[in-house]
Design an enzyme around this catalytic site. Structure first.
Site, PDB file in Angstrom:
ATOM      1  N   GLN B 128      -4.776 -73.272  26.897  1.00  0.00           N
ATOM      2  CA  GLN B 128      -3.764 -72.458  26.228  1.00  0.00           C
ATOM      3  C   GLN B 128      -2.744 -73.355  25.534  1.00  0.00           C
ATOM      4  OE1 GLN B 128      -0.665 -70.654  28.604  1.00  0.00           O
ATOM      5  NE2 GLN B 128      -1.015 -68.673  27.640  1.00  0.00           N
ATOM      6  N   SER B 163      -2.527 -76.958  30.236  1.00  0.00           N
ATOM      7  CA  SER B 163      -3.357 -77.145  31.442  1.00  0.00           C
ATOM      8  C   SER B 163      -4.816 -77.266  31.047  1.00  0.00           C
ATOM      9  CB  SER B 163      -3.195 -75.969  32.400  1.00  0.00           C
ATOM     10  OG  SER B 163      -1.832 -75.772  32.695  1.00  0.00           O
ATOM     11  N   GLU B 246      -1.774 -62.132  31.698  1.00  0.00           N
ATOM     12  CA  GLU B 246      -1.388 -63.228  32.572  1.00  0.00           C
ATOM     13  C   GLU B 246      -0.507 -62.711  33.708  1.00  0.00           C
ATOM     14  OE1 GLU B 246       0.868 -66.300  30.582  1.00  0.00           O
ATOM     15  OE2 GLU B 246       0.352 -67.721  32.144  1.00  0.00           O
TER      16      GLU B 246
HETATM   17  C1  LIG Z   1       2.256 -76.212  35.926  1.00  0.00           C
HETATM   18  C2  LIG Z   1       2.514 -75.683  34.570  1.00  0.00           C
HETATM   19  C3  LIG Z   1       1.449 -75.342  33.766  1.00  0.00           C
HETATM   20  C4  LIG Z   1       1.664 -74.874  32.479  1.00  0.00           C
HETATM   21  N1  LIG Z   1       0.577 -74.582  31.710  1.00  0.00           N
HETATM   22  C5  LIG Z   1       0.766 -74.226  30.417  1.00  0.00           C
HETATM   23  C6  LIG Z   1      -0.337 -74.038  29.547  1.00  0.00           C
HETATM   24  O1  LIG Z   1      -1.489 -74.180  29.949  1.00  0.00           O
HETATM   25  N2  LIG Z   1      -0.114 -73.708  28.269  1.00  0.00           N
HETATM   26  C7  LIG Z   1       1.148 -73.529  27.789  1.00  0.00           C
HETATM   27  O2  LIG Z   1       1.289 -73.195  26.609  1.00  0.00           O
HETATM   28  N3  LIG Z   1       2.243 -73.695  28.576  1.00  0.00           N
HETATM   29  C8  LIG Z   1       2.071 -74.051  29.882  1.00  0.00           C
HETATM   30  N4  LIG Z   1       3.174 -74.258  30.696  1.00  0.00           N
HETATM   31  C9  LIG Z   1       4.506 -74.178  30.087  1.00  0.00           C
HETATM   32  C10 LIG Z   1       5.401 -73.067  30.614  1.00  0.00           C
HETATM   33  O3  LIG Z   1       5.044 -71.839  30.088  1.00  0.00           O
HETATM   34  C11 LIG Z   1       6.842 -73.466  30.239  1.00  0.00           C
HETATM   35  O4  LIG Z   1       7.165 -74.596  30.994  1.00  0.00           O
HETATM   36  C12 LIG Z   1       7.835 -72.367  30.515  1.00  0.00           C
HETATM   37  O5  LIG Z   1       7.655 -71.288  29.656  1.00  0.00           O
HETATM   38  C13 LIG Z   1       9.280 -72.870  30.402  1.00  0.00           C
HETATM   39  O6  LIG Z   1       9.523 -73.553  29.209  1.00  0.00           O
HETATM   40  P1  LIG Z   1      10.203 -74.993  29.232  1.00  0.00           P
HETATM   41  O7  LIG Z   1       9.454 -75.841  30.157  1.00  0.00           O
HETATM   42  O8  LIG Z   1      10.353 -75.453  27.831  1.00  0.00           O
HETATM   43  O9  LIG Z   1      11.634 -74.772  29.856  1.00  0.00           O
HETATM   44  P2  LIG Z   1      12.947 -74.271  29.091  1.00  0.00           P
HETATM   45  O10 LIG Z   1      12.634 -73.064  28.296  1.00  0.00           O
HETATM   46  O11 LIG Z   1      13.591 -75.406  28.381  1.00  0.00           O
HETATM   47  O12 LIG Z   1      13.841 -73.840  30.300  1.00  0.00           O
HETATM   48  C14 LIG Z   1      14.708 -74.720  31.028  1.00  0.00           C
HETATM   49  C15 LIG Z   1      15.608 -73.889  31.923  1.00  0.00           C
HETATM   50  O13 LIG Z   1      16.429 -73.042  31.114  1.00  0.00           O
HETATM   51  C16 LIG Z   1      16.293 -71.702  31.515  1.00  0.00           C
HETATM   52  N5  LIG Z   1      16.384 -70.825  30.355  1.00  0.00           N
HETATM   53  C17 LIG Z   1      15.793 -70.961  29.144  1.00  0.00           C
HETATM   54  N6  LIG Z   1      16.055 -69.903  28.379  1.00  0.00           N
HETATM   55  C18 LIG Z   1      16.829 -69.066  29.099  1.00  0.00           C
HETATM   56  C19 LIG Z   1      17.435 -67.790  28.869  1.00  0.00           C
HETATM   57  N7  LIG Z   1      17.281 -67.114  27.711  1.00  0.00           N
HETATM   58  N8  LIG Z   1      18.135 -67.243  29.865  1.00  0.00           N
HETATM   59  C20 LIG Z   1      18.315 -67.881  31.053  1.00  0.00           C
HETATM   60  N9  LIG Z   1      17.783 -69.072  31.332  1.00  0.00           N
HETATM   61  C21 LIG Z   1      17.042 -69.643  30.365  1.00  0.00           C
HETATM   62  C22 LIG Z   1      14.921 -71.627  32.136  1.00  0.00           C
HETATM   63  O14 LIG Z   1      14.804 -70.528  33.035  1.00  0.00           O
HETATM   64  C23 LIG Z   1      14.831 -72.961  32.841  1.00  0.00           C
HETATM   65  O15 LIG Z   1      15.482 -72.873  34.070  1.00  0.00           O
HETATM   66  C24 LIG Z   1       2.985 -74.744  31.990  1.00  0.00           C
HETATM   67  C25 LIG Z   1       4.058 -75.088  32.796  1.00  0.00           C
HETATM   68  C26 LIG Z   1       3.847 -75.570  34.070  1.00  0.00           C
HETATM   69  C27 LIG Z   1       5.023 -75.940  34.900  1.00  0.00           C
END
Ligand SMILES: Cc1cc2nc3c(=O)[nH]c(=O)nc-3n(C[C@H](O)[C@H](O)[C@H](O)COP(=O)(O)OP(=O)(O)OC[C@H]3O[C@@H](n4cnc5c(N)ncnc54)[C@H](O)[C@@H]3O)c2cc1C
Lengths: 298, 384
Positions: B128, B163, B246
Site C-alpha cells: 500500500q 509495509s 481496513e
Molecule cells: C507499522 C506501520 C505500518 C504502516 N504501513 C503502512 C503502509 O503499508 N502503507 C501506508 O501507506 N502507510 C502505512 N503506515 C503509515 C500510517 O498510516 C501513518 O503512520 C499514520 O497515518 C500517521 O501518519 P504519520 O506517521 O505521518 O503521523 P502524523 O500524521 O505526522 O502524526 C503525528 C502525531 O500528530 C497527531 N495528529 C496529526 N494530525 C492530527 C489532527 N488533525 N488532530 C489531532 N492529532 C493529529 C497524530 O495523531 C500523531 O500523534 C504504517 C504505519 C505504521 C506505524
C-alpha cells in the site's frame, strides 16, 4: 448468529422510553432532586406494574409478560437512562414470589451485602435488615441503610447474578445518556467564537464517551443472551466504567454548570457510584474474570 | 439478539475445523522474521492451500472470484483459523483486505480479471503506497506527481511506511494527477508494478529491530493509464472504499489471538508466583472483560454488516480505538508478569509489546479515529 435487536425488541425499548420520558423526564428528575428527602412515587410504580415492567419475565401462565432476560435488560437500560428512582431490580426479581410485586402494588427491596436501598418505603424486604441504620446517601434520589455485617446474609446466587446484570443494564443507560448530554452541550455552548465541541480536547472526550458506551453495550447485551456468570461480570465491569467515567466526563464538558446542583449531571454520577457497590462491587467481578483465565477460554 | 450459530453456520464451522485439523500439520516450519523471501513463500503457500480448499476470498463477491460468504461465515473463518493456530494473512494483507476489495468494487472487468485471481491463488503480493513523508494523517496532502505521457503516467515522488514493499509485486499507489484542483479532488489510484524502472525500495528498521516497512522512491516510473482504478482525479473516493475495509474487519482474528495470549499470561503468572498479587490478578481479570467485550462488539458489528448488506460501518473506528489501546495494555500486563525477563528480546511477548506500539498509529492514529467518531457519529463540528 444475528446479534442485533429484533423488531419486537426495538419496539419494547421505544415503548419503555416513551413511557418513562413522559412520566419521569428531565424536569421530574430535577424536581425530585430538589425535594429534600425522596419519596417513592407509588402511582408511577403502579403504572410501571401495569406496563409489565416488573412482570416482564414472569411466565404468561402466571400472569406475566413471558419475555426473557434480553428484554429485561433493554427495559432496565431505559430506566437507567432517566435515572428512575426506586428498588426496581429487587421488585422485578420479587415478581411472582412476593404478593403485589408483579403488578407494582408492592415495593420490594433487598439486602445487598451490608446495604439496603429504599428500606423505609418498602412493603417487603428480602434478606435480614435487622439493626439497619440510615446513611446520609450520596445519591439524593436513593435512600440507603446499612445493616451490621454480622447479619448480612449470603444471597441466592441466581439473584446476585440477575442483580448484577440488571445493574449493568442501568449503568449502560446512564452512560448512554451522559454521552448524549455531553454532545448536546458541546454542540451548543460557544466559547472563543465557536461551539466547544469543535475543540479537539472536548471532541475527544465525547468520542471516548461513545466508545465506552458501545463496548459496554455489546458486553451487556451478550450477557443478557448467555446469562453466563463470566459474561455478566465482564458486562458489569465495563458498564460500571462507562457510567462512572461517562458522568465525570459529561460533568467536565459542562464546565461550571456541571458543578451545580441545578444541572442534572451530578445525579448521573452519584447514581452510577451507588450502583457500583451492588453485589460486592468490582472486586468480585475482577476475581471471577481472573479465575476464568486459568479455567481456559470461554 | 441471537449469538448461536445457525445450522448452516454450524456446518460451515465443522467443515472448516475438520479441514484445518487435516492440513495444518502438513505446513512447513515458520520462516524467521527477517527472512523476507521465506515469509513471502510461506504466506503465499498458505493462501494457495486456502484457494485449493475453496476458502480463498471467502467474503469477496462471487463475480470477483470470491465465495460470497456472509459476514458471519467470514467471522467464523477468522475465529477458527486463529484458534487452530493457522498462519496469519501476512504478506497477503493488502491484496486480500485493501487492494483486492477496492478493485472488486471499483475496477473494470479486465482489471478484476487481471489482478484478483492471482491474489486469491496466492501468486502475487500487494503493498500500500499511500503515506508520504509530508502526508500521514493528512493523507490528502500527498504530493507524488503523475503526468500523462501517451498511454502512460510518469510518476515521481516518494512513499513511506510501505509495509511488505520488499516482497511486493504490485503497489496500490495514490498519486496527484491534478495539482491545481482542491487537495481531495486531484488524486488518482494506480496499480503500480513494483519491478518498473525508476522504483527504489529502501527498507526501514522498526523499533522492534526488524524491517517491516520501507521507503519507496519513484523517479519517472512509467505506469500504464490502463492501471488506473476509478476515474482520473476520483482517487480519494476510491481510497475511502479501501479504508472502510481496513477498519471494518482487519482486526478480527487478532482479538481471538489476544484472548489466547491473555490466558497464557495468566498461566505464566500462576507458574512464577505473580498470580498471588491481587492487584496484578485483578488487572488480568479486567483485561479479560475488555477482550470479551471486544469480541462481543465484533459480533455486533458483523451482525450489523450482515443486515445492511456487508458494508463496514463507522463502528470500525469505535472498535479500532478501543482495541489498539487494549492490545498495548495486554502486553504491558505481560511485562508485569515477566518482571525482569520482560527486558529479554528472546521472549515472544517482549517483541509483541514493541510491535503493539504501532497499533495506535498505523491505519489512522487514535487522535484521527477520535475525530472520526466525534464528527461522523456524534455530529460534532469540525474545528477551524
Ligand atoms: C507499522 C506501520 C505500518 C504502516 N504501513 C503502512 C503502509 O503499508 N502503507 C501506508 O501507506 N502507510 C502505512 N503506515 C503509515 C500510517 O498510516 C501513518 O503512520 C499514520 O497515518 C500517521 O501518519 P504519520 O506517521 O505521518 O503521523 P502524523 O500524521 O505526522 O502524526 C503525528 C502525531 O500528530 C497527531 N495528529 C496529526 N494530525 C492530527 C489532527 N488533525 N488532530 C489531532 N492529532 C493529529 C497524530 O495523531 C500523531 O500523534 C504504517 C504505519 C505504521 C506505524
Amino acid at each position: 448468529m444475528d446479534f442485533q435487536l429484533t423488531d419486537d425488541q426495538w419496539a419494547l425499548k421505544r415503548g419503555v422510553r416513551e413511557l418513562l420520558t413522559a412520566r419521569f423526564g428531565p424536569d421530574e428528575l430535577r424536581a425530585a432532586a430538589g425535594a429534600g428527602s425522596p419519596d417513592l412515587d407509588r402511582a408511577l410504580w403502579r403504572e410501571l406494574g401495569e406496563a409489565g415492567f416488573f412482570a416482564l419475565r414472569l411466565p404468561e401462565a402466571d400472569g406475566g409478560v413471558g419475555l426473557g432476560l434480553p428484554e429485561a435488560v433493554l427495559a432496565f437500560e431505559e430506566a437507567g437512562r432517566v435515572l428512575l428512582p426506586g428498588p426496581l431490580i429487587a421488585t422485578h426479581l420479587a415478581a411472582g414470589a412476593v404478593d403485589g410485586a408483579a403488578t407494582g402494588e408492592a415495593v420490594v427491596t433487598a439486602v445487598d451485602g451490608v446495604l439496603v436501598e429504599w428500606l423505609d418505603q418498602a412493603d417487603a424486604v428480602r434478606g435480614d435488615a435487622t439493626g439497619a441504620e440510615p446513611l446520609r446517601s450520596v445519591d439524593p434520589l436513593t435512600p440507603v441503610h446499612r445493616v451490621p455485617a454480622a447479619v448480612s446474609p449470603g444471597a441466592d446466587p441466581e439473584a446476585v447474578l440477575l442483580t448484577s446484570l440488571l445493574t449493568a443494564a442501568e449503568q449502560l443507560g446512564t452512560a448512554a445518556r451522559t454521552c448524549e448530554l455531553a454532545v448536546q452541550h458541546a454542540r451548543t455552548r460557544e466559547q472563543f467564537g465557536q461551539p466547544i465541541g469543535a475543540f479537539q480536547a472536548v471532541k475527544h472526550l465525547c468520542a471516548q464517551l461513545l466508545v465506552r458506551v458501545e463496548v459496554a453495550r455489546a458486553a451487556v447485551y451478550a450477557a443478557a443472551v448467555t446469562a453466563d456468570p463470566v459474561d455478566v461480570a465482564a458486562a458489569r465491569l465495563l458498564a460500571d466504567e462507562a457510567a462512572v467515567r461517562g458522568a465525570r466526563d459529561c460533568l467536565q464538558v459542562h464546565g461550571g454548570m456541571g458543578f451545580t446542583w441545578e444541572s442534572e449531571v451530578h445525579l448521573f454520577l452519584k447514581r452510577a457510584w451507588l450502583r457500583t457497590q451492588r453485589t460486592g462491587g468490582d472486586t468480585e467481578s475482577d476475581e471471577l474474570l481472573a479465575d476464568d483465565l486459568l479455567a481456559g477460554m470461554g | 439478539m441471537d449469538l448461536a450459530d445457525t445450522t448452516e453456520e454450524e456446518e460451515f464451522r465443522a467443515r472448516l475445523r475438520e479441514w484445518l485439523a487435516k492440513v495444518l500439520p502438513s505446513l512447513p516450519p515458520k520462516p524467521s522474521p527477517d527472512d523476507w523471501p521465506g515469509r513471502r513463500a510461506y504466506d503465499l503457500g498458505w493462501q494457495r492451500m486456502l484457494y485449493d480448499a475453496g476458502y480463498a476470498g471467502l467474503h469477496w463477491p462471487v463475480d470477483a472470484g470470491g465465495r460470497g460468504a456472509t459476514p458471519t461465515q467470514h467471522l467464523i473463518y477468522l475465529e477458527e483459523t486463529e484458534k487452530a493456530g493457522a498462519p496469519y494473512v501476512g504478506a497477503n494483507f493488502v491484496g486480500l483486505l485493501h487492494a483486492g476489495p477496492t478493485i472488486a468494487s471499483e475496477g473494470s472487468a479486465e482489471q478484476r480479471a487481471r489482478w484478483l485471481p492471482p491474489v486469491l491463488r496466492g501468486e502475487e503480493v500487494w503493498c500500500q503506497g499511500f503515506s508520504e513523508p509530508d502526508a500521514g494523517s493528512d493523507l490528502a496532502a500527498l504530493r507524488t506527481r503523475a503526468w500523462r505521457d501517451g498511454d502512460d503516467y510518469v510518476v515521481s515522488g516518494s512513499k513511506i511506511w510501505t509495509s511488505h514493499a520488499e516482497v511486493a509485486d504490485w503497489c496500490e499507489l495514490l498519486v496527484r494527477t491534478d495539482p491545481t484542483a482542491p487537495k481531495h479532488r486531484g488524486i488518482s489510484w494506480l496499480a503500480m508494478p513494483m519491478d518498473a524502472p525508476g522504483i527504489t525500495v529502501r527498507p526501514l528498521r522498526t523499533l522492534a529491530g526488524s524491517t517491516e516497512f520501507a521507503e519507496v522512491f519513484l523517479d519517472e516510473a512509467r505506469i500504464p493509464v490502463a492501471n488506473r482504478v476509478g476515474a482520473e482525479n476520483d482517487g480519494w473516493r476510491v481510497t475511502m472504499v479501501t479504508l472502510s475495509y481496513e477498519r471494518g474487519t482487519a482486526f478480527v482474528g487478532e482479538v481471538v489471538a489476544c484472548r489466547r495470549v491473555l490466558g497464557d499470561i495468566a498461566r505464566e503468572a500462576r507458574g512464577n508466583g505473580r498470580w498471588d498479587d491481587a492487584v496484578l490478578r485483578r488487572r488480568l481479570g479486567r483485561l479479560n472483560a475488555e477482550f470479551r467485550a471486544l469480541w462481543r462488539l465484533t459480533q455486533w458489528n458483523v451482525s450489523e454488516a450482515q443486515r445492511t448488506g456487508g458494508v463496514p460501518g463507522v463502528g470500525g473506528s469505535v472498535f479500532k480505538l478501543r482495541y489498539s489501546h487494549a492490545r498495548q495494555e495486554l502486553y504491558d500486563a505481560a511485562a508485569e508478569v515477566l518482571g525482569p525477563e520482560a527486558l529479554d528480546l528472546g521472549r515472544e511477548w517482549t517483541l509483541d509489546r514493541l510491535s503493539s506500539l504501532s497499533y495506535t498509529i498505523a491505519a489512522g492514529t487514535s487522535q484521527i479515529q477520535r475525530n472520526i467518531v466525534a464528527e461522523r457519529i456524534l455530529g460534532l463540528p469540525k474545528g477551524r
